[in-house]
Design a protein around this motif. Structure first.
Motif, mmCIF file in Angstrom:
data_model
loop_
_atom_site.group_PDB
_atom_site.id
_atom_site.type_symbol
_atom_site.label_atom_id
_atom_site.label_comp_id
_atom_site.label_asym_id
_atom_site.label_seq_id
_atom_site.Cartn_x
_atom_site.Cartn_y
_atom_site.Cartn_z
ATOM 1 N N VAL A 519 0.835 -1.201 0.000
ATOM 2 C CA VAL A 519 0.000 0.000 0.000
ATOM 3 C C VAL A 519 0.874 1.258 0.000
ATOM 4 C CG1 VAL A 519 -1.848 1.220 1.221
ATOM 5 C CG2 VAL A 519 -1.712 -1.279 1.357
ATOM 6 N N SER A 520 0.571 2.194 -0.885
ATOM 7 C CA SER A 520 1.258 3.493 -0.912
ATOM 8 C C SER A 520 0.404 4.526 -0.206
ATOM 9 C CB SER A 520 1.442 3.975 -2.351
ATOM 10 O OG SER A 520 2.535 3.381 -2.957
ATOM 11 N N ILE A 521 1.060 5.593 0.250
ATOM 12 C CA ILE A 521 0.287 6.700 0.808
ATOM 13 C C ILE A 521 0.883 8.032 0.368
ATOM 14 C CG2 ILE A 521 1.577 6.590 2.998
ATOM 15 C CD1 ILE A 521 -1.083 7.574 4.333
ATOM 16 N N MET A 526 3.457 15.653 3.114
ATOM 17 C CA MET A 526 4.729 14.991 2.812
ATOM 18 C C MET A 526 5.593 15.931 1.979
ATOM 19 S SD MET A 526 3.098 11.304 1.886
ATOM 20 C CE MET A 526 4.485 10.534 1.080
ATOM 21 N N LYS A 527 6.917 15.742 2.079
ATOM 22 C CA LYS A 527 7.829 16.489 1.211
ATOM 23 C C LYS A 527 7.593 16.068 -0.234
ATOM 24 C CE LYS A 527 11.855 17.128 4.159
ATOM 25 N NZ LYS A 527 12.559 15.933 4.670
ATOM 26 N N SER A 528 7.874 16.947 -1.182
ATOM 27 C CA SER A 528 7.530 16.586 -2.555
ATOM 28 C C SER A 528 8.377 15.416 -3.058
ATOM 29 C CB SER A 528 7.596 17.794 -3.486
ATOM 30 O OG SER A 528 8.918 18.173 -3.697
ATOM 31 N N SER A 529 9.596 15.276 -2.517
ATOM 32 C CA SER A 529 10.407 14.123 -2.938
ATOM 33 C C SER A 529 9.793 12.813 -2.429
ATOM 34 C CB SER A 529 11.845 14.274 -2.434
ATOM 35 O OG SER A 529 11.842 14.413 -1.027
ATOM 36 N N TYR A 533 8.275 9.775 -4.667
ATOM 37 C CA TYR A 533 8.742 8.408 -4.487
ATOM 38 C C TYR A 533 7.557 7.445 -4.384
ATOM 39 C CZ TYR A 533 10.773 4.325 -2.163
ATOM 40 O OH TYR A 533 11.127 3.049 -1.839
ATOM 41 N N GLU A 534 6.597 7.792 -3.533
ATOM 42 C CA GLU A 534 5.427 6.933 -3.345
ATOM 43 C C GLU A 534 4.611 6.824 -4.627
ATOM 44 O OE1 GLU A 534 3.927 5.135 -0.634
ATOM 45 O OE2 GLU A 534 5.996 5.217 0.045
ATOM 46 N N MET A 535 4.480 7.962 -5.293
ATOM 47 C CA MET A 535 3.729 8.014 -6.546
ATOM 48 C C MET A 535 4.370 7.079 -7.573
ATOM 49 S SD MET A 535 1.088 9.891 -7.000
ATOM 50 C CE MET A 535 0.038 9.507 -8.381
ATOM 51 N N GLN A 536 5.693 7.173 -7.667
ATOM 52 C CA GLN A 536 6.411 6.359 -8.638
ATOM 53 C C GLN A 536 6.261 4.860 -8.345
ATOM 54 O OE1 GLN A 536 7.405 7.100 -11.485
ATOM 55 N NE2 GLN A 536 7.238 9.320 -11.251
ATOM 56 N N GLU A 542 4.509 -1.303 -8.212
ATOM 57 C CA GLU A 542 5.085 -1.968 -7.044
ATOM 58 C C GLU A 542 4.108 -2.021 -5.876
ATOM 59 O OE1 GLU A 542 9.488 -0.292 -8.241
ATOM 60 O OE2 GLU A 542 8.707 0.164 -6.244
ATOM 61 N N THR A 543 3.134 -1.110 -5.878
ATOM 62 C CA THR A 543 2.099 -1.155 -4.845
ATOM 63 C C THR A 543 0.743 -1.364 -5.515
ATOM 64 O OG1 THR A 543 1.984 1.254 -4.878
ATOM 65 C CG2 THR A 543 3.322 0.272 -3.150
ATOM 66 N N ASN A 544 -0.184 -1.983 -4.762
ATOM 67 C CA ASN A 544 -1.504 -2.272 -5.328
ATOM 68 C C ASN A 544 -2.512 -1.180 -5.029
ATOM 69 O OD1 ASN A 544 -0.515 -4.928 -3.598
ATOM 70 N ND2 ASN A 544 -0.805 -5.308 -5.787
ATOM 71 N N ILE A 545 -2.298 -0.541 -3.865
ATOM 72 C CA ILE A 545 -3.296 0.422 -3.409
ATOM 73 C C ILE A 545 -2.614 1.746 -3.122
ATOM 74 C CG2 ILE A 545 -4.973 0.970 -1.588
ATOM 75 C CD1 ILE A 545 -5.382 -2.015 -1.167
ATOM 76 N N MET A 546 -3.250 2.826 -3.552
ATOM 77 C CA MET A 546 -2.759 4.157 -3.239
ATOM 78 C C MET A 546 -3.775 4.837 -2.329
ATOM 79 S SD MET A 546 -1.036 6.993 -3.494
ATOM 80 C CE MET A 546 0.234 6.784 -4.723
#
Ligand code: ADP
Ligand code: MG
Length: 700
Positions: A519-521, A526-529, A533-536, A542-546
């Protein structure tokens, strides 16, 4: 000699310095003209009285005759409200005042009959009326009473100076007696006779003191038309000035860059709507006048390719182009898409954002100035002073509502000849609104989606169905799909919002644990970096859920994401829900949007959810949004001031608005400077309105 309408308001009988001060401060009324333009906001049918037991939730305002038999001051040392019990032969109702009651309380007499007017509200299982207007029915020395009496908005301060609705009405009476015969016409006799309008003076008198319903309607029509007409005239004149003042780049050739791309690299055929819009833009940019065009198209309608093809025309005419996007993620995505599309060409495309390294940045600046870069894509970074183009000819601003007018203008300043500007927005703007808000821009619409898209299926679930929804998510993930789960910003406080999101995230992670799921969040704090990273991770699969707040609202394109779950959907606005839904449905698979709500919802929230479930048409949604919220609350309109209409309503008076614009266009076509004697009255009114506008600075 100044016209009577410019006479200062303190010179009106019954006003004087104190009341004048109050009228200026509270209502912005400085002159006779201002006051005569302060119209009633509704009319009371003085012949109609309600019985107390007839009151129900359907009636907006009531007028009741009755006796006051009990007055109570509520609160301890500090009295917070006064209530009075009003009775007639059918029942009782409570009248409530939260302020301004000190001067009222000794005025009520037992056994005296009163007429009470106000808006009944249902509270604590009974009706009451807050801050009603109260008057003693007078019989003998009553002034001429019309059945329809204008009701004016007032304020507590004005009321304490005796200027409640009735007080203002008295002033209007005095004023109009003085002004009668001197209220000047503002429309040409052609317009008046073509539209069968009544003269301005009759309209003003009858908007305040209508002698019948029929004449009131005529007065309203006349004044609404006038209001809309002068706004349109102003907007259209702005456009004329723009077109005459700025000499734009003339793109006279469609050459190799465009043709090579069109015939050899375009991966699909354009929709008819895309072709139509490219043609409209080509006409503009080939004319030698600067283009300022708003391109509206629903999410996924393919605006990017339209922008790209126009930039290729700019290149064919030795000009550079720029695209400005509101976020790094979006700029990045445009850059990748466009680089891919142009991979087999020699066109030089670069990306410039806040996180571009300084060595690279230096090189970009150089290449921009020597003309090696053809297309520059970026964020706000593009408008920094250091960014200098050799010859910028075409600018695209994506997702317009994130950019201010000033930012738009600063792109122009970079060049002797201002570039053509294409503003793209995926938030559909209802036609009427566009006409008033962007009346000075030209508008193009892509009203067709590329073929083969499956409309997103939209479903509404209550929180209590959550387990079923989780089951559905698992099935989708098993099929290889990805899921968005979006939480609202509640705006009570950032920490609370974050807690809400994190609680949601925790329960998702519990339900979808590693290593089976990832799971991404992403959220605003959050800092833009980190966000990047999570977005990418999600983009790469690599993640199923955002899990996210609305930061993902705009533009992101992840074709494999097929489910959009919106938590607390009742808290989102319609256009925002529509935008979020647009994030899915971009791939070949059937996509779903799931709206989660609690069982408790307001009537408006229910309407929003119903609308979204029923339709995927962005324009229909925008219209519904406009109807639900009213024009004042639509994003970006508050500051414009243009929608501060006194009488007209751009929804209810849509036909009249179209007509007013048509008439304004016809007049300016023939007489752009309004110098024709037949238009003298119109020209004078335009000058007067301009002057009034500058005078407004007295207040702010
Ligand atoms: P938006 O209008 O939301 O910015 P995009 O320009 O991102 O939409 O286009 C959405 C997707 O549709 C992109 O993947 C794009 O390649 C694709 N697309 C655009 N036009 C067409 C077309 N005429 N036929 C097929 N696909 C298209
Ligand atoms: Mg887009």
């Amino acid at each position: 000699m100044p016209h009577i309408s410019e006479t200062a308001i303190e010179y009106l009988k019954g006003v004087g310095p104190q009341r004048a001060e109050m009228l200026k401060k509270e209502l912005g009324i400085f002159t006779f003209g201002d006051l005569s333009g302060y119209y009633p906001f509704r009319y009371i049918d003085k012949s109609k009285f309600y019985k107390i037991n007839e009151i129900n939730s359907d009636v907006a305002y009531v007028q009741i005759k009755g006796y006051i038999d009990k007055i109570e001051m509520i609160g301890g040392k500090r009295i917070v409200r006064m209530t009075a019990r009003l009775s007639d032969e059918t029942g009782t109702i409570e009248l409530v005042w939260f302020n301004g009651f000190r001067w009222l309380k000794d005025k009520f007499k037992k056994g005296q009959e009163y007429i009470v007017f106000g808006k009944p509200t249902y509270f604590n299982r009974k009706y009451n009326i807050t801050h009603p207007e109260v008057e003693i029915p007078d019989d003998d020395n009553a002034p001429i009473v019309f059945n329809l009496q204008g009701f004016y908005n007032s304020t507590e301060k004005l009321k304490s100076k005796g200027l409640d609705s009735k007080g203002i009405s008295k002033l209007q009476k005095t004023l109009l007696t003085e002004m009668k015969g001197f209220i000047t016409e503002t429309l040409s006799s052609d317009i008046i006779s073509n539209l069968k309008l009544i003269p301005r003076e009759d309209a003003i008198i009858n908007i305040h003191f209508p002698e019948s319903k029929e004449i009131l309607h005529k007065a309203q029509l006349r004044l609404k038309f006038e209001e809309l007409f002068f706004i349109q005239l102003k907007l259209l004149k702005l456009k004329l000035v723009r077109i005459s003042k700025f000499n734009g780049h003339k793109f006279s050739i469609v050459g190799n860059n465009f043709n090579d791309f069109y015939h050899n690299h375009l991966p699909f055929s354009l929709t008819n709507a895309q072709k139509k819009v490219i043609k409209e833009i080509r006409n503009d940019i080939g004319s030698g006048k600067q283009m300022n065009r708003l391109l509206q198209g629903d999410v996924g309608s393919g605006k990017t390719i339209v922008a790209l093809m126009c930039m290729l025309i700019a290149m064919d005419n030795d000009c550079q182009s720029a695209i400005m996007a509101p976020t790094e993620i979006l700029a990045q995505q445009h850059f990748e898409n466009i680089s891919n599309l142009l991979a087999k060409t020699k066109i030089n495309v670069q990306l410039l954002t806040g996180s571009t390294r300084s060595a690279k940045r230096k090189k970009i600046f150089e290449q921009l100035e020597n003309g090696t870069i053809n297309i520059l894509i970026g964020t706000h970074a593009l408008i920094e002073d250091k960014v200098k183009f050799k010859n910028l000819g075409f600018t695209v601003i994506d997702e317009q509502h994130r950019f201010g007018v000033a930012q738009r203008a600063s792109l122009w300043k970079k060049n002797n000849i201002p570039p053509h500007v294409l503003v793209m927005t995926a938030t559909p703007i209802p036609r009427t609104l566009a006409m008033t808000l962007y009346g000075d821009l030209d508008v193009s619409v892509i009203d067709e989606l590329p073929p083969g898209r499956k409309p997103v299926k939209t479903l509404h679930f209550y929180d209590s169905d959550r387990l079923r929804v989780f089951g559905f998510i698992k099935k989708q993930i098993k099929e290889g799909r990805q899921i968005y789960i979006v939480y609202p910003l509640i705006n009570e406080s950032e920490t609370l919002d974050l807690k809400f999101l994190m609680d949601g995230y925790d329960s998702i992670v519990r339900e979808f644990p590693l290593p089976e799921y990832a799971v991404s969040i992403v959220h605003g704090q959050m800092k833009s970096s980190e966000k990047e990273y999570e977005m990418q991770r999600f983009v790469k699969g690599e993640t199923n859920i955002m899990v996210a707040t609305t930061v993902i609202e705009v533009g992101v394109d992840i074709p494999n994401a097929s489910v959009m779950i919106i938590e607390n959907a009742e808290r989102f606005g319609l256009s925002q829900l529509h935008q979020l839904r647009g994030r899915v449905g971009r791939g070949a698979d059937q996509s779903y949007c799931i709206l989660m709500t609690s069982h408790k919802q307001t009537a408006d929230a229910k309407k929003r959810i119903e609308t979204l479930v029923k339709t995927t048409d962005g324009f229909e949604i925008a219209e519904a949004d406009l109807r639900l919220r009213g024009p004042g609350d639509i994003e970006g309109t508050q500051q414009s001031g243009i929608l501060d209409l006194k009488l007209a309503d751009i929804i209810k008076d849509e036909k009249l608005l179209h007509y007013a614009r048509k008439v304004a266009i016809e007049i300016l076509d023939k007489d752009p400077n309004l110098s024709n004697p037949a238009n003298a009255l119109i020209a004078r009114r335009v000058a007067e309105l301009n002057k009034e506008k500058t005078n407004w600075s007295r207040i702010s």
